[in-house]
Design an enzyme around this catalytic site. Structure first.
Site, mmCIF file in Angstrom:
data_model
loop_
_atom_site.group_PDB
_atom_site.id
_atom_site.type_symbol
_atom_site.label_atom_id
_atom_site.label_comp_id
_atom_site.label_asym_id
_atom_site.label_seq_id
_atom_site.Cartn_x
_atom_site.Cartn_y
_atom_site.Cartn_z
ATOM 1 C CD GLU A 89 41.963 44.277 45.708
ATOM 2 O OE1 GLU A 89 41.915 44.305 44.479
ATOM 3 O OE2 GLU A 89 41.864 45.291 46.416
ATOM 4 C CG HIS A 144 40.683 42.315 41.562
ATOM 5 N ND1 HIS A 144 41.601 43.321 41.472
ATOM 6 C CD2 HIS A 144 40.779 41.607 40.422
ATOM 7 C CE1 HIS A 144 42.223 43.228 40.311
ATOM 8 N NE2 HIS A 144 41.743 42.198 39.644
ATOM 9 C CE LYS A 171 41.830 43.322 36.196
ATOM 10 N NZ LYS A 171 42.851 42.378 36.665
#
Ligand code: S3P
Length: 429
Positions: A89, A144, A171
Site C-alpha cells: 500500500e 490505499h 481513510k
C-alpha cells in the site's frame, strides 16, 4: 456526522486537522522530527515502516520499538497516529500478516500512541483491530491504491464496512488517472458526508488530486497530511506551513460565502447580468473566460485548439480555487464550469450559485454571429444543436444550482434585481 476526539483534538468539525508524517528511519531523527512538529501539526503520524526496513537490514529485528514510541510521545504533545504502511500500500516494509499484527499490538499496548492505522484489506485487519480495542486504542481503517481510483459507490461501500468493523475514522487514498477520477473521489466524499456516521479522510493523490488535500472543509475530509522539512510521504503532499495558510483562507471564505456565481448555458446572459448586479450591488465582476484568456494570452477557441478542452477545464478549476482568499465578487462562469463535481463544490463553498436558463430558440437568436470563440457550439450552431447539448448538461446544471431563473423575455436589469432581492430577503446566503 459524529466527531472523534483524541487528546483534545476533534476530528470531523471545523478546519481539517493537519497530520505531519514522521518518516525518518533512525530513532533519534524520528524524535527530533516529532519535536519539530510541535507547533506545526495537530497530529503526528509515526510512519514506522522506514525505521523497520532499516532495522531489518541492520539487525534482522524490529529493535526497541516501545522505547522509540515513548521518545516520540515525550517529544510531541498532541495525538500520535501509528502507521505501518506496507509495501503493498505504498510503504517501505514487507511483512507477514502475523508480524504485522504483532507490531501493531506492541504499539497499541505501549500506551504511547492514540490512534492506530490498520490496512483494511489485510487478512489480519479484524484481529489487529481487536487487539487495539483490548488496549483501548481507536483505529483508522485505511485503503490505499497507487494504481487506480475506485468508483464513488465502491469507496462508500468500503467506508461503510470500515464503520461496521469499528473504525473511529475511515481513510481512503487513491491515485487518479485523470480529472474524472478526482471528481469520483469528491463525489465519494459527498456520499460519505451524508451516509457515514464517523469522520473520514479521502485523498486523491498526485498533483491532479491536490485539491482534495486542501479543501477538506468543503469536501468533508477531517484530516490532511502535510510535510515538514521538505519531504513528502505520499505523492501530492504540500508543506505544513502552506497548508495551514490555505486551510485558513478556505475557512474564512466559507464563513463569508459572499460570492454570487452565475452559471448556465452559453447565451443565457451571465455576463450582462453580472454587470447589472455590479451596478446594483457594488460587487466587482469576475469574467471567468476573460480572466483565463488574459492569463493565457489567447482566446478560448485557441486554448481548445492548442491544449484541448480538458486543459481549459483545469484552468477553470484553478481559477475557482484561487478565489479562496480573494474579495467577494459576482462571477460570470463559462458555460461548462458546472461539468466538474469539484467545480460545483468549490463554488458552493464560496457563495451562492444562480442558474440562468433560456429556451434553445432564445439562445439561438442571442448567439447569432457570436459563436466564433465558442468552440463547443460553433460547429453545431442550430436550435437542435443547442437543445442537444443542453440536454447532455441539464443534470450538471441542476446539481449545481441553488436558485434557478428563467431569463426568456427578462432584461439583465430585471434578473439582477430578482437575484439581489432574493439575496436580501435571506432566501439565499
Ligand atoms: C463553454 C462556454 C463558454 C466558454 C467555452 C466553453 C461551454 O462560456 O467557457 O467556450 O462549454 O459551454 P460562455 O458560456 O460564457 O459562452
Amino acid at each position: 456526522m459524529k466527531t472523534f476526539t483524541a487528546k483534545n483534538v476533534t476530528f470531523g468539525s471545523g478546519i481539517p486537522k493537519i497530520a505531519v508524517p514522521l518518516t525518518d528511519d533512525r530513532p533519534e531523527e524520528l524524535i527530533k522530527s516529532a519535536a519539530a512538529a510541535r507547533n506545526e501539526a495537530d497530529l503526528v503520524e509515526l510512519r514506522i515502516d522506514p525505521y523497520l526496513a532499516r532495522q531489518a537490514e541492520e539487525t534482522g529485528g524490529p529493535g526497541e520499538l516501545t522505547k522509540l514510541l515513548a521518545g516520540v510521545r515525550a517529544a510531541f504533545d498532541g495525538p500520535v497516529l501509528f502507521t505501518l504502511r506496507t509495501a503493498a500500500e505504498g510503504g517501505l516494509y514487507e511483512v507477514t500478516d502475523a508480524k504485522y499484527r504483532e507490531i501493531l499490538a506492541e504499539a497499541a499496548e505501549s500506551g504511547c500512541v492514540d490512534l492506530l492505522d490498520i490496512e483494511f484489506a489485510r487478512e489480519t485487519a479484524a484481529a489487529a483491530a481487536e487487539d487495539a480495542a483490548k488496549a483501548g486504542i481507536p483505529v483508522v481503517f485505511s485503503q490505499h491504491d497507487f494504481k487506480r481510483t475506485p468508483g464513488a459507490d465502491a469507496i462508500l461501500g468500503t467506508f461503510m464496512e470500515m464503520e461496521r468493523a469499528g473504525a473511529a475514522i475511515a481513510k481512503g487514498a487513491y491515485m487518479p488517472e485523470n480529472g474524472a477520477d478526482v471528481d469520483e473521489v469528491i463525489r465519494a466524499s459527498g456520499l460519505a458526508g451524508e451516509q457515514l456516521s464517523i469522520p473520514f479522510i479521502l485523498i486523491a493523490m498526485g498533483e491532479k488530486g491536490r485539491i482534495t488535500r486542501m479543501h477538506g472543509e468543503i469536501f468533508g475530509s477531517c484530516l490532511t497530511f502535510a510535510f515538514l522539512g521538505g519531504r513528502a510521504s505520499a505523492p501530492g503532499q504540500i508543506g505544513a506551513d502552506v497548508m495551514r495558510a490555505e486551510l485558513g483562507k478556505i475557512h474564512e471564505a466559507g464563513m463569508r460565502k459572499g460570492f454570487i456565481f452565475l452559471i448556465g448555458f452559453m447565451g443565457t446572459g451571465k455576463s450582462a447580468c453580472a454587470r447589472a448586479i455590479r451596478r446594483n450591488s457594488g460587487l466587482p465582476v469576475l469574467e471567468m473566460d476573460e480572466t483565463i484568456e488574459e492569463r493565457q494570452g489567447m482566446p478560448v477557441s485557441r486554448i481548445f485548439k492548442t491544449q484541448g478542452e480538458e486543459a481549459f477545464r483545469d484552468m477553470e478549476t484553478e481559477l475557482l480555487e484561487s478565489l479562496y482568499g480573494q474579495e467577494s465578487a459576482v462571477v460570470s462562469c463559462g458555460g461548462g464550469v458546472v461539468l466538474r463535481e469539484r467545480n460545483r463544490r468549490l463554488m458552493r463553498g464560496l457563495g451562492t450559485i444562480v442558474l440562468l436558463t433560456a429556451s434553445p430558440e432564445t439562445i439561438y437568436s442571442r448567439l447569432q454571429g457570436k459563436t466564433g470563440n465558442r468552440p463547443n457550439i460553433r460547429d453545431r450552431f442550430s436550435v437542435e444543436g443547442i437543445r442537444e447539448l443542453m440536454e447532455v448538461r441539464r443534470a450538471a446544471y441542476m446539481a449545481a444550482a441553488d436558485v434557478m431563473i428563467p431569463t426568456d423575455g427578462l432584461s439583465p436589469r430585471k434578473i439582477a434585481e430578482k437575484i439581489l432581492s432574493e439575496r436580501e430577503s435571506g432566501n439565499f446566503v
